[in-house]
Design a protein around this motif. Structure first.
Motif, PDB file in Angstrom:
ATOM      1  N   UNK A 140     -25.609 108.403 -51.407  1.00  0.00           N
ATOM      2  CA  UNK A 140     -24.176 108.109 -51.438  1.00  0.00           C
ATOM      3  C   UNK A 140     -23.561 108.373 -50.065  1.00  0.00           C
ATOM      4  N   UNK A 141     -23.958 109.463 -49.420  1.00  0.00           N
ATOM      5  CA  UNK A 141     -23.440 109.793 -48.094  1.00  0.00           C
ATOM      6  C   UNK A 141     -23.823 108.729 -47.075  1.00  0.00           C
ATOM      7  N   UNK A 189     -20.787 101.961 -44.693  1.00  0.00           N
ATOM      8  CA  UNK A 189     -19.582 101.176 -44.977  1.00  0.00           C
ATOM      9  C   UNK A 189     -18.503 101.482 -43.942  1.00  0.00           C
ATOM     10  N   UNK A 190     -18.309 102.748 -43.600  1.00  0.00           N
ATOM     11  CA  UNK A 190     -17.322 103.102 -42.580  1.00  0.00           C
ATOM     12  C   UNK A 190     -17.685 102.509 -41.224  1.00  0.00           C
ATOM     13  N   UNK A 191     -18.949 102.605 -40.858  1.00  0.00           N
ATOM     14  CA  UNK A 191     -19.397 102.041 -39.586  1.00  0.00           C
ATOM     15  C   UNK A 191     -19.143 100.540 -39.525  1.00  0.00           C
TER      16      UNK A 191
END
Length: 72
Positions: free
Chosen positions: A4-5, A11-13
């Motif tokens: 999950x991390x 996704x943020x990147x």
């Protein structure tokens, strides 16, 4: 938990790359303004924007300097 991390980090990147770092952090600030937790998050996003700007400027400068060394 590790998967999950990694998923969130990817996704943020991709969001930062797709939107551009300045647009991404401006959007984060606008969202935080709506929530009302502005002072803490604003300081974090401002310092992150400044750090990224410094890193990008420095890497661009180093790339330009290195290209001048090899072309001479």
């Amino acid at each position: 938990m590790g998967i999950i991390l990694w998923f969130i980090a990817i996704v943020l990147f991709l969001a930062i790359i797709g939107l551009g770092w300045e647009t991404f952090f401006t959007g984060v600030l606008n969202g935080v303004d709506k929530i009302g937790v502005t002072p803490v998050i604003k300081n974090i996003t401002d310092s992150t924007k400044e750090s990224l700007h410094g890193i990008i400027s420095e890497s661009s400068k180093n790339t330009f300097d290195n290209s001048l060394k090899f072309n001479s």
